[in-house]
Motif scaffolding. Structure first.
Motif, mmCIF file in Angstrom:
data_model
loop_
_atom_site.group_PDB
_atom_site.id
_atom_site.type_symbol
_atom_site.label_atom_id
_atom_site.label_comp_id
_atom_site.label_asym_id
_atom_site.label_seq_id
_atom_site.Cartn_x
_atom_site.Cartn_y
_atom_site.Cartn_z
ATOM 1 N N ALA A 168 0.823 -1.205 0.000
ATOM 2 C CA ALA A 168 0.000 0.000 0.000
ATOM 3 C C ALA A 168 0.859 1.257 0.000
ATOM 4 N N PRO A 169 0.450 2.247 -0.776
ATOM 5 C CA PRO A 169 1.260 3.474 -0.867
ATOM 6 C C PRO A 169 0.961 4.407 0.307
ATOM 7 N N MET A 170 1.405 4.036 1.503
ATOM 8 C CA MET A 170 1.142 4.905 2.645
ATOM 9 C C MET A 170 2.228 4.713 3.694
ATOM 10 N N SER A 171 2.284 5.681 4.605
ATOM 11 C CA SER A 171 3.274 5.601 5.668
ATOM 12 C C SER A 171 2.605 5.058 6.924
ATOM 13 N N VAL A 172 3.047 3.897 7.363
ATOM 14 C CA VAL A 172 2.506 3.306 8.590
ATOM 15 C C VAL A 172 2.781 4.260 9.757
ATOM 16 N N TYR A 173 3.961 4.866 9.735
ATOM 17 C CA TYR A 173 4.354 5.774 10.821
ATOM 18 C C TYR A 173 3.342 6.919 10.952
ATOM 19 N N ALA A 174 2.960 7.478 9.816
ATOM 20 C CA ALA A 174 1.999 8.586 9.843
ATOM 21 C C ALA A 174 0.651 8.111 10.370
ATOM 22 N N CYS A 175 0.254 6.905 9.989
ATOM 23 C CA CYS A 175 -1.040 6.360 10.437
ATOM 24 C C CYS A 175 -1.065 6.164 11.952
#
Length: 1735
Positions: free
Chosen positions: A878-885
Motif C-alpha cells: 500500500a502506498p502509505m506511511s505506517v508511521y503517519a497512520c
C-alpha cells in the motif's frame, strides 16, 4: 528501562507459561517454574496481603524503587487495600506488560491528576486480572494432573502432590472471607472508589468465589472428602444460600446472574461429590456398605438430616437432597425413612432433573472443558444409582429424566461406560423403558441413543440395537377387528398380516405377519399393545420419512416432522461418528434431498427439520462432495443462476441469479424470527463443498451461493434480529471461514479465461464491494473490545465462549484480507478495500493504528501475530506511511513491539513476525524504521555525524539475538536468529548507513555475525531446521555487501580477522563441499520429499555464489589466493552443476543447476590459470549439455546458453587436452542438433516477424499464439553460442574427420545456410549471421570442410542476399563506409566476414570454387571498387579492415587471371587500375605521417577511441594500447596512428602481392624472348616522380620506388627501435616486432618483383619509344643501385627474411646474419636486373 526488572513473575505470565503458550515449552522448564512458585499457589489469594505499616517502612527504605513509583504504589495500596510493597510490584508488572504509553509520557501522567486517576483504575483492572490468573494456574494443574495425554502431566502431578491437603483449608477460608467481605467505600479506599468501582469490585469478588469453588470441586473429584468436611461445607453453603445470600447482595445486577448461578452450581456439586455416591453404589452392589465413610458417623448423619430438612427453598438444593436420600437409604434404610421420604419429596418438588439439565448446560460443553466433564461424571453416578434404587414412576416425568441423562452422556467416555454396564442397572433401565414405548413414541428412545453415540464402537452398538428390535408397541383407543384376545384382555393375537404404513405398492414397508402375539396394558390412552414382532428400526425410519414425504402438504406435516427430526439427528450423529455405517443408511440419506426439496417449498416450512437435513448433508459432503453436489443441485434448495455466467460484471451484479428455497427461507422466516439454524447449516454446507475441491464446473455452480453470502449476508448480518446471544458472532465466523476456504483453494482447480472463478469472484467482491468494508469493520473491532468480551465471560477461560469466537472471527478477517491483497490481480487503480485499509480516519481511528494495537492483546498469541502479518503485507503493497497512520501512538506502539521482542518468555512466533515486519519496513517504510532504529546523534566535530543506539532501539534486541553466547538458549531459537539476520541483511541491502555505521563498530559484532559460518552443519539429509541454512546465507550476503560497499582499506579490523580465520580454517573448502552436498541431496531426493527445504537451499547457493564471485575481484580482502583452494572450489562447483543438471525432469534441480552454471561460467572466465591446471573439464560439461538439451526448453533457455559459454571457455583454456578427443563426436552431435533446431526456429520467427510487420496492427487479430515463443537473436542466445561452440570444436578437430561424420547424420549446414540467407535478405539476426559466418570460416580451412560448405550451396545463400546488407550510394564512395568501431557487431562486419569466407574457400578449393568466386566478385563489383577507392578518403580502421579483406580475396582470385579475363574482362581491368591507385594511396599515407595524423584528426573524430581496441581477426601491434585507457590524449593518438599504419601496410603488401599476378613472371619475361606481351597490361606509367595524394596523378614507376623507400625507412626505424613517428615502443613483444619486419620485407620483395616485371615489359614493348626506354633504364639503374646499397647495409646488421623466402630454393632462418649481401635471393634478382639494364 530501569524499572523493568521485576521482583517476581506476574500471575498472568505464569499462567501463559503453564499453558505452554510461551517460549518455555520444555517439561524441565515448566517444572522449574512450578518449583519456584508452588508455595505462592498454595497461598491462593492470601498471597495478596493487606496494607501494613511494616511494609510501608520497607518500601520507604527501598533505594531501588524511584520515588514517583513509591508515591503511585501508596495510592494503589489505598485504592485496592493491598500491601504497599506488592502494590509497587503490581505497578511494575503493569508497566512492563499492559501500559500503553512510553516511559516519557509516564512522568507526565503521574504528575497530572486526571490521567493518573485513569492509570490507577487501569492498574486496578490489571490487579483483578492477576488474582484471577493466580487461581487459573491452580485450576489448570487440577484439570490435567491425571490426564495421560497432557505433555506436562508429571510436572503438574508433582506440584498437586505438594499442594494437596493444605490447599482446601486455605481456599475454603478465602471463600468464606470473600463472601463475608464488606464492600469498600470512598471513606476506606479513597475517593476513586466510586459506585462503579464498587460494582467492579463485587463482580471480581463473585468471579473469585466461583473460581475457588471450581478448584475445590475439581480437588474433591480426585480426593476424598471426610464427613466432617461435608458437614462444614454444608453449613457454609447454607449460610451463604448457595451464593444467593451474599453479604453484598444489594450490589448484584443482571450481568452478574451467571456468576451467582455458577457459585450455586459448584456449591451443589461439591456437596454431591463429597457424598461419594459412586463409591456408595459400588459398596451397595458388593454388599459392603460399612466401608463407606458415612456408615459409622451417626452424629454427623443426624446433624445433616436436621440441616437438610430445612432445605428446599432454592433449586440448588435439589441434587444435594437427592444424593443424601440415596446415602441414607442405602446405609440405614430403616433408621430414618420418614425423614428420607420428606427430603426425597422436597428434591422432586424442586424439579431436580430439570435443574440437573440446566446446570450441566450452564457449565458449558465438554469439548475442552474439564470442569463440565467432571460434573457430568459426578451426576452420572448419581443418576445411575437413583434409577437403580428407586422405581422410575416415582421419579416424575420420563422426559425430564431422559433430558438429564442425555446431558450427562455428552461427557467423553460415559457412553462407552454405559454400554459396558448391565441393561438392568443404572441408565440402562431408562433405555429399557424408553424402548418399551417404541415406535409409538420414537423421540425419547432416539434422543437417548443419539446421546449414547460417542465413537465407532458405540456407533456399531447403536446400529445393531436398532437393527434388531423385538417389540413393536402400538396404542389403540378401541379394540380392532383383526385380533383375537383372551378373556382378561391381556393378550391379543393378529388374525391377518398387516402393513404398518399406508404406503403405495413397491415402496419400503413393514409387514406384521399373521399370528403375532401382543401383550396388552390398559392405560389412560387406551390399549397399549406390545407386539412380539422382530424388525429393523432402520426400515421403520425409512418408512417414517416416506410418510412425511406423502403428507408434506397436509395438516399432518407438523406431527410427522416431530417424529422425523430425531431420526435425522440420529443419522447425523451416526455418520459423523462412524462413516463406515453410511452405506447401510443409504435408504435414509438418499431421501434427504427429496425431503429438503419438499419441506423448503411448503408455506410454513419446519425450520428445525430442514436444518437437520442440511446437517446430514454436511457430513456426507465432507466424504463425497461430488455426489452430494450433483444431488443437491436439483433440489432448488441452494441459490442458482438462471443464465450462464460469462463475465465478472454480470456475476457481481447477480444478474439472472435466484436465491433458491434457502434464500426465501432466510428472508421470510429466519430473519423475522431471529433464529438461524438453517443459515448456520447452509454456511457449513457450502464451506464443506468448497473444501471438497469439486472442480471448475461445480465451482461455477457454487458461485450463486457464494454471491448470496457476499452480497446479502456479509454486509448486513450484524444488523439482523437475533434471539440468542452469540449467534451473530457465530454466523460472522462461519461466513469468514467460507471465504477463507475459497481463498485457499489451489489455483490449478481454477480455470483460466474470462468467466469468473469462485476465487476471482471472491477477491473482486471483497476488494470492490461492501463485503470488503464488512471485513474491515470486523478487523476494526480493536483490542479493547476483545478484552471487554473476554472479561465478561463467566467461565474460567474455556475454548468456546463468545470471546473465543470473536477472536477467531477477527483472525479469519486478517487472514482473508491478507490473501485478498496477495491474490488480487495487479492494477494501477487502488481498490476500495485498500483505500479503506489505508485511509487516515479522524481521532486516530484508522485501521493501521487499530491493527498495530493488537500487539497489546495477551490472551491468544495468534491474534497479534496475524495482525502484524497483515501490517507487513500492507507495508509492502500500500502506498502509505505506517508511521503517519500511527500518529501520536507511534512511540508507545514501538515500545510495546520491542517489549514483546525482548521478553524471554514471549511466544517465539510473535517475535519472528515482528522481525519480519521490520525487515519489510526497512525497504518500504523509512519513517517507521527510523522510529524503531531510534538512533541518537552523538555530539562530535562539526559536519561529522556519529550515531549512538537509543534506549528503545530494535538494534539492541537484534544484537542480543545474534550474540554467539546466547545461541541455543530457549529464548533464541534458530528461527529467531534467522529473522534477526534477515533484518540486518535488509539494512545492508537498503544501505541504511546510519544504522550500519553503528553496527559495524560495535564490539564483537563481526565475530558474532560470522559465528554461524564456523559451525558444522548437519548433513543435508539430516537437516531438521532448514532456517539454519538461511541464517548462514544471510551472513554470507551481509559480508559480501560489506566488502562490495567499503574500500578494502577501510574494512573493520575484526571483519578482516574473521575472513583471515575463514581462510586459514579451511572454511572455503568446507562450505564448497557443503554446498555441493546440498545440490547433490536435492538431485537425489527430488523424487521423494527432498524439496521441503528447497527455498533455503536455493538461498544458501545464491549467497555462496555471491561470495565466490566477489572473491574473484577481491581475493586479497577475502584471503582466497591459493591455487589449490581455488581448484577445489572450482571442481566442487563443476560437480554440483553436473549433479543438478543431470536430473533434467526436475524443475528444482534445473533451477539450482542454472544458478551453479552462472557461477561456473564466471569462475571459468576469472580463474583461467586455475582451470588450465584442472582435470578434464570438457567431459562433465559435455554430459551436462546432453542432459540440459533434454529438459524443458523454456526453463532451460538461459542455462543452455551458460553451458555453451562454459564449453567455449573450457575449450579455449584447456583445448582438447593433448589430442584426447573421446567426447568430441558426441559433443559435436549435440551441438549440431541444437544448431539445427535453433536455426529452424530462427527461420520461423523471422518469417513470423516479417509477416507481422506486413500485416497492419490489428488489435483483434486472431494470431494469438506466438511461433515457438518468438526466437530472439541475442549475442548470448543459445543459437549464437552453439554456433561459436561448433566453431571451437571444428577448430579443435583439425583433420575434420568427426565433423564430416556428424554432418552426414545431421543436415545442420543446410539449416544454417537457409537461416543465413533469410537473415541477410531481411537484414535481421545480426548476431546469428556473424556467428554462422565464423563457423563457416573455420570449416572452410580444411579441404573436407570447404567442400561441404561449398556443396551445401554457400554461394546461393550468401552471394545475392548479401546485397541487402549494404546500400551502394550513387554519389561519392565514402558514404557507404561507417566510422563505427570495428569491434561492435555490424552489417559491414558481416560483409567483411563473407569476403573472408570466399577468400578461404577459394584458397582451399582452388579451381573447384573459381566459378562461384567469380559470381561473387561480379555481383559485388561496385562495392569492391568503392572499397579500394575509399582508403583515400576514410582512414578509419573499419574501412581499412574492409579494404584488407577485399584485397585478400582479390589476391586469391588473381591466381586465376585467365578465367577472370575470360568471364569478367572489364572488371579485371578496373580492379587492376584501382589496385595500382591503392598502392599509390597507401604509400603516400605511410610516407607522409603528419598528413595522415592530420587526416585522422580532421575526418575521423572517433578514430581515437577505435585505435586502442585490439583487432579481432588478426594480431595487430595495438594490443598493449588497450591498457592505456587513462593515459594522455597524445599517447592515445600515437596508438591510433600506429594501428592505422599497420593496417595500411598490410593492405599495401597484399595489393602488391596481387599485382604480382597481373604482371608477367620475372624469369619468364627476362629469359623468354617470344612471350606474348599483349596478355599483360601495363600497370604503371613511365614516370619517376614521387607519388602524390591525388586521384588525377596516375600510378607510376615512381610510386613503386617510393613504396620501396617507405618500407626501407620504416624497416630502419624498427631496427633502431626508435620511438619516432612510428610508435614502436608500444609494440608489445619481440614477436610483433619480428612480424612487422617480415611484413616490410614482404612488401619490398613484391614491390621489387612488380617493378622489375613491369620494367622489362616496358622495355620489350614495341609501342614505347626508344628514348623512353633509355630513360627508364637510366632512372631505374641509378634508383635501384642506391636502394641496393641501403639494403646491403641492413643485411649486414641482420635483416629479417621475407615470408616468401621459404618458397625460394635457399630458405633463410629469420634474423640470421648474412655472410654477404648476395645471399638474399631477391637482392640477387635485383642485382641481376640492374646488370641487365646497364648492359
Amino acid at each position: 528501562m530501569a524499572d523493568s526488572e521485576m521482583y517476581v513473575r506476574s500471575s498472568r505470565e505464569l499462567w501463559t507459561i503453564l499453558l505452554g503458550r510461551s517460549a518455555l515449552r520444555e517439561p524441565a522448564q515448566i517444572e522449574e517454574e512450578l518449583d519456584r512458585n508452588w508455595e505462592r499457589l498454595l497461598q491462593g489469594l492470601s498471597y495478596y496481603k493487606t496494607p501494613s505499616s511494616s511494609a510501608a517502612e520497607k518500601l520507604k527504605a527501598d533505594k531501588d524503587v524511584a520515588q514517583p513509583l513509591k508515591d503511585v504504589g501508596l495510592r494503589i495500596s489505598k485504592l485496592l487495600g493491598l500491601d504497599q510493597q506488592q502494590s509497587v510490584q503490581i505497578l511494575q508488572c503493569y508497566l512492563q506488560e499492559d501500559y500503553r504509553g512510553t516511559r516519557n509520557t509516564l512522568k507526565d501522567v503521574l504528575q497530572d491528576e486526571r490521567p493518573s486517576q485513569a492509570l490507577l483504575l487501569k492498574i486496578a483492572d490489571y490487579y483483578y486480572e492477576e488474582r484471577v490468573c493466580h487461581l487459573r494456574c491452580v485450576l489448570l494443574l487440577l484439570t490435567y494432573f491425571q490426564d495421560e495425554r497432557h505433555p506436562y502431566r508429571v510436572e503438574y502431578s508433582n506440584c498437586v502432590n505438594k499442594l494437596e491437603k493444605d490447599l482446601v483449608n486455605n481456599y475454603q477460608k478465602q471463600f468464606e472471607t470473600l463472601f463475608k467481605a464488606e464492600s469498600p467505600t470512598w471513606e476506606t479506599h479513597g475517593n476513586l472508589m466510586t459506585e462503579r468501582q464498587v460494582s467492579r469490585w463485587f463482580l471480581q469478588c463473585l468471579r473469585e468465589q466461583s473460581l475457588l469453588l471450581e478448584i475445590l470441586f475439581l480437588y474433591y473429584a480426585y480426593f476424598e472428602m471426610g464427613p466432617g468436611d461435608l458437614l462444614s461445607f454444608t453449613k457454609m453453603f447454607k449460610e451463604q444460600g448457595f451464593g444467593l445470600r451474599q453479604t453484598n447482595r444489594h450490589l448484584v445486577d443482571k450481568s452478574m446472574d451467571a456468576l451467582v448461578d455458577r457459585i450455586g452450581y459448584f456449591s451443589c456439586l461439591i456437596l454431591v461429590e463429597g457424598m461419594d455416591i459412586d463409591f456408595l453404589h459400588k459398596c451397595a452392589l458388593e454388599e459392603r456398605t460399612e466401608q463407606h465413610q458415612f456408615s459409622n458417623t451417626p452424629a454427623i448423619s443426624k446433624e445433616m438430616d436436621q440441616m437438610l430438612l430445612t432445605f428446599g427453598d432454592i433449586p440448588h438444593h435439589g441434587p444435594v437432597l437427592l444424593a443424601w436420600v440415596l446415602l441414607r437409604h442405602t446405609l440405614s434404610p430403616d433408621e430414618s425413612s420418614p425423614v428420607i421420604r420428606r427430603i426425597g419429596n422436597t428434591s422432586l418438588q424442586l424439579g431436580v432433573f430439570q435443574y440437573l439439565t440446566t446446570m450441566l448446560q450452564g457449565l458449558g460443553g465438554t469439548g475442552n472443558n474439564c470442569t463440565a466433564s467432571t460434573a457430568r461424571m459426578c451426576i452420572y453416578g448419581l443418576l445411575s444409582f437413583v434409577i437403580t434404587s428407586f422405581e422410575e414412576e416415582t421419579l416424575g416425568s420420563q422426559q425430564h429424566l431422559i433430558n438429564a441423562a442425555c446431558e450427562v452422556l455428552s461427557a467423553p467416555s460415559l457412553a462407552e461406560l454405559f454400554w459396558e454396564t448391565k441393561p438392568t442397572m443404572g441408565l440402562g433401565m431408562i433405555l429399557d423403558s424408553a424402548m418399551g414405548m417404541f415406535p409409538h413414541k420414537t423421540g425419547l428412545l432416539l434422543q437417548l441413543l443419539t446421546a449414547l453415540l460417542s465413537d465407532k464402537s458405540t456407533a456399531k452398538k447403536v446400529y445393531i440395537f436398532l437393527d434388531k428390535m423385538s417389540f413393536y408397541t402400538e396404542v389403540y383407543k378401541t379394540k380392532p377387528n383383526d385380533v383375537i384376545s383372551r378373556e382378561d384382555e391381556t393378550l391379543w393375537r393378529r388374525q391377518a398380516p398387516k402393513l404398518l404404513y399406508p404406503l403405495g405398492l413397491g415402496q419400503t414397508n413393514l409387514r406384521m405377519p399373521q399370528g403375532v402375539l401382543g401383550q396388552v396394558a390398559v392405560g389412560e390412552q387406551g390399549y397399549v399393545v406390545r407386539w412380539d414382532y422382530s424388525y429393523s428400526a432402520w426400515i421403520l425410519f425409512t418408512c417414517e420419512i416416506e410418510m412425511l414425504l406423502h403428507v408434506v402438504s397436509t395438516a399432518d406435516v407438523i406431527l410427522h416432522c416431530e417424529r422425523v427430526k430425531p431420526i435425522l439427528d440420529l443419522v447425523h450423529k451416526m455418520i459423523s461418528t462412524d462413516w463406515t455405517v453410511s452405506d447401510c443408511l443409504l435408504p435414509l440419506t438418499s431421501r434427504i434431498y427429496m425431503l429438503l426439496q419438499r419441506l423448503t417449498s411448503v408455506i410454513n416450512p419446519p425450520v428445525d427439520v430442514i436444518a437437520s437435513c442440511a446437517n446430514c448433508l454436511i457430513v456426507l459432503a465432507a466424504r463425497m462432495p461430488g455426489k452430494v453436489w450433483s444431488s443437491l443441485h436439483h433440489t432448488g434448495f441452494l441459490p442458482f443462476a438462471s443464465s450462464p455466467l460469462t463475465n465478472m460484471a454480470q456475476s457481481i451484479s447477480a444478474e439472472g441469479m435466484k436465491a433458491g428455497n434457502y434464500g426465501n427461507l432466510l428472508v421470510l422466516i429466519e430473519q423475522p424470527r431471529g433464529e438461524y439454524a438453517v443459515t448456520i447449516a447452509f454456511l457449513r454446507l457450502v464451506t464443506t463443498l468448497v473444501k471438497g475441491q469439486l472442480g471448475s464446473t461445480q465451482d461455477k455452480g457454487l458461485i450463486p451461493c457464494v454471491l448470496l453470502v457476499l452480497k446479502e449476508m456479509l454486509p448486513t448480518y450484524h444488523k439482523w434480529r437475533y434471539n440468542t446471544h452469540g449467534v451473530r458472532e457465530r454466523i460472522g465466523c462461519l461466513i469468514l471461514e467460507l471465504v477463507h476456504a475459497i481463498l485457499n483453494l489451489s489455483p490449478e482447480g481454477e480455470a483460466s479465461g474470462s468467466t469468473p472463478t469462485l476465487q476471482s469472484l471472491c477477491i473482486y467482491s471483497l476488494a470492490n464491494t461492501e463485503a470488503g468494508q464488512a471485513v474491515v469493520n470486523i478487523m476494526g473491532v480493536g483490542v479493547d473490545t476483545i478484552d471487554v468480551v473476554l472479561a465478561a465471560q463467566p467461565s474460567s477461560g474455556g475454548s468456546e465462549g463468545p470471546g473465543q469466537i470473536l477472536i477467531q472471527t477477527v483472525k479469519l478477517a486478517f487472514s482473508v484480507t491478507n490473501n485478498v491483497i496477495r491474490l488480487k490481480p495487479p492494477s494501477s487503480a487502488v481498490s476500495p478495500l485498500e483505500q479503506a485499509l489505508t485511509q487516515h480516519g479522524g481521532h486516530g481511528s484508522n485501521l493501521i493504528a487499530v491493527l498495530a494495537k493488537y500487539i497489546y492483546h495477551k490472551h491468544d498469541p495468534a491474534l497479534p501475530r496475524l495482525a502484524i502479518q497483515l501490517l507487513k503485507r500492507l507495508a509492502t503493497v500500500a502506498p502509505m506511511s505506517v508511521y503517519a497512520c500511527l500518529g501520536g501512538d507511534a512511540a508507545a506502539i514501538r515500545d510495546a513491539f520491542l517489549t514483546r521482542l525482548q521478553s524471554r518468555t514471549e511466544d517465539m512466533r510473535i517475535k519472528v513476525m515482528i522481525l519480519e515486519f521490520l525487515t519489510v519496513a526497512v525497504e518500504t517504510q523509512p519513517g517507521l524504521i527510523e522510529l524503531f532504529l531510534n538512533l541518537k546523534v552523538k555530539d562530535g566535530a562539526e559536519g561529522s555525524k556519529e550515531f549512538l543506539l537509543g534506549e528503545w532501539s530494535c538494534l539492541q534486541v537484534v544484537l542480543d539475538l545474534i550474540d554467539s553466547r546466547q545461541q541455543g538458549k530457549y529464548w533464541c531459537v534458530p528461527l529467531l536468529h534467522r529473522a534477526a539476520l534477515a533484518f540486518l541483511h535488509a539494512l545492508w541491502q537498503d544501505r541504511r548507513d546510519s544504522a550500519i555505521s553503528v553496527l559495524r563498530t560495535k564490539e564483537r559484532f563481526w565475530e558474532n555475525l560470522t559465528t554461524p559460518l564456523f559451525g558444522t552443519l548437519p548433513a543435508p539429509s539430516d537437516i531438521t531446521e532448514p532456517c539454519v541454512l538461511e541464517t548462514c546465507a544471510f551472513v554470507m550476503k551481509i559480508i559480501g555487501l560489506e566488502i562490495y560497499y567499503v574500500v578494502s582499506g577501510s574494512l573493520e579490523r575484526s571483519l578482516k580477522d574473521a575472513l583471515q580465520k575463514f581462510s586459514s580454517g579451511r572454511r572455503y573448502e568446507y562450505w564448497s563441499q557443503y554446498v555441493k552436498s546440498l545440490v547433490v541431496h536435492v538431485a537425489e531426493t527430488e523424487e521423494e520429499e527432498g524439496v521441503h527445504s528447497f527455498s533455503e537451499t536455493q538461498m544458501v547457493i545464491s549467497a555462496w555464489r555471491m561470495l565466490l564471485i566477489l572473491s574473484t575481484s577481491h581475493s586479497d580482502v577475502m584471503q582466497l589466493k591459493e591455487d589449490s583452494a581455488r581448484l577445489k572450489l572450482f571442481m566442487d562447483v563443476l560437480d554440483g552443476t553436473k549433479a543438478a543438471l543431470l536430473v533434467p525432469m526436475s524443475v528444482p534441480c534445473l533451477r539450482l543447476g542454472s544458478m551453479m552454471a552462472t557461477l561456473l561460467l564466471i569462475l571459468l572466465k576469472q580463474w583461467r590459470s586455475v582451470v588450465a591446471t584442472a582435470p578434464d573439464v570438457l567431459a562433465p560439461l559435455s554430459l551436462i549439455l546432453e542432459s540440459v538439451l533434454q529438459a524443458d526448453q523454456q526453463l532451460m533457455e538461459s542455462t543452455k546458453a551458460k553451458v555453451f559459454s562454459a564449453l567455449i571457455s573450457a575449450l579455449q583454456i584447456q583445448g582438447l587436452n593433448g589430442g584426447e578427443i573421446s567426447q568430441l563426436p558426441q559433443l559435436l552431435l549435440c551441438v549440431c542438433e541444437t544448431v539445427q533446431d535453433e536455426a529452424l526456429a530462427l527461420i520461423d520467427s523471422t518469417r513470423h516477424a516479417a509477416h507481422v510487420r506486413d500485416v497492419p496492427d490489428d488489435k483483434d487479430s486472431m494470431e494469438t499464439d506466438a511461433v515457438r515463443s518468438i526466437q530472439k537473436d541475442q549475442r548470448d542466445g543459445v543459437c549464437v553460442l552453439a554456433l561459436h561452440l561448433a566453431k571451437e570444436l571444428c577448430r579443435a578437430d583439425e583433420d575434420g574427420e568427426h565433423w564430416v561424420l556428424v554432418m552426414r547424420k545431421i543436415p545442420a549446414l543446410h539449416s544454417i545456410l537457409s537461416a543465413l540467407e533469410l537473415s541477410l535478405r531481411s537484414k535481421q539476426n545480426l548476431y546469428f549471421t556473424e556467428a554462422a559466418l565464423h563457423l563457416l570460416l573455420t570449416l572452410a580451412r580444411t579441404p573436407q570442410g570447404a567442400a561441404a560448405v561449398a556443396g551445401a550451396g554457400v554461394i546461393q545463400s550468401i552471394c545475392l542476399p548479401l546485397l541487402s546488407v549494404y546500400e551502394v550510394p550513387s554519389n561519392g564512395a565514402s558514404q557507404g563506409f561507417s566510422r563505427k568501431s570495428q569491434d561492435a557487431p555490424c552489417w559491414p562486419g558481416v560483409y567483411r566476414l563473407s569476403m573472408s569466407l570466399m577468400e578461404i574457400l577459394l584458397k582451399t578449393l582452388r579451381y573447384n570454387f573459381i566459378n562461384e568466386a567469380l559470381d561473387f566478385v561480379g555481383v559485388h563489383q561496385e562495392r569492391i571498387l568503392q572499397c579500394l577507392n575509399a582508403v583515400r578518403t576514410v582512414q578509419s580502421l573499419v574501412c581499412l579492415d574492409e579494404a584488407d579483406h577485399t584485397v585478400g580475396f582479390l589476391l586469391q582470385l588473381s591466381s586465376f587471371c585467365k578465367e577472370w579475363q575470360f568471364h569478367l574482362p572489364h572488371l579485371l581491368r578496373d580492379v587492376q587500375i584501382n589496385l595500382c591507385y591503392l598502392c599509390q594511396t597507401c604509400t603516400y599515407l605511410l610516407h607522409s605521417r603528419n598528413m595522415l595524423h592530420h587526416y585522422l584528426q580532421a575526418k575521423n573524430g572517433e578514430a581515437l577511441p577505435s585505435g586502442p581496441r585490439a583487432q579481432r581477426d588478426h594480431q595487430t601491434p595495438s594490443k598493449a594500447a588497450a591498457e592505456g585507457g587513462g593515459g594522455e590524449r597524445e599517447e592515445a593518438e600515437q596508438k591510433a596512428l600506429l594501428a592505422v599504419q599497420c593496417s595500411l601496410l598490410k593492405i599495401l603488401s597484399k595489393t602488391l602481392a596481387t599485382l604480382q599476378h597481373f604482371t608477367p613472371d620475372c624469369c619468364q619475361i627476362i629469359l623468354d624472348q617470344c612471350m606474348d606481351l599483349a596478355e599483360y597490361r601495363t600497370l604503371f606509367v613511365l614516370s619517376f616522380t614521387t607519388s602524390a595524394f591525388d586521384a588525377d596523378v596516375a600510378p607510376s614507376f615512381g610510386t613503386l620506388l617510393a613504396t620501396i623507400n617507405v618500407a626501407l625507412s620504416m624497416l630502419g626505424e624498427v631496427e633502431k627501435k626508435e620511438p619516432a613517428s612510428l610508435s614502436v615502443a608500444s609494440l608489445a613483444s619481440s614477436e610483433e616486432t619480428q612480424a612487422l619486419k617480415s611484413l616490410l620485407m614482404f612488401t619490398m620483395e613484391n614491390c621489387f618483383y612488380v617493378l622489375i616485371s613491369q620494367a622489362v615489359r616496358c622495355l620489350k614493348d614495341p609501342t614505347i619509344a626508344p628514348r623512353d626506354k633509355q630513360r627508364l633504364k637510366q632512372e631505374l639503374g641509378s634508383e635501384l643501385s642506391t636502394l641496393l646499397s641501403s639494403l646491403s647495409r641492413h643485411f649486414r646488421r641482420g635483416a629479417p627474411s621475407s615470408p616468401a623466402s621459404s618458397l625460394l630454393p635457399s630458405p633463410q632462418p629469420p634474423g640470421a646474419k648474412a655472410s654477404h649481401e648476395g645471399q638474399e635471393p631477391f637482392i640477387q634478382l635485383v642485382q641481376a636486373f640492374v646488370r641487365h639494364i646497364q648492359r
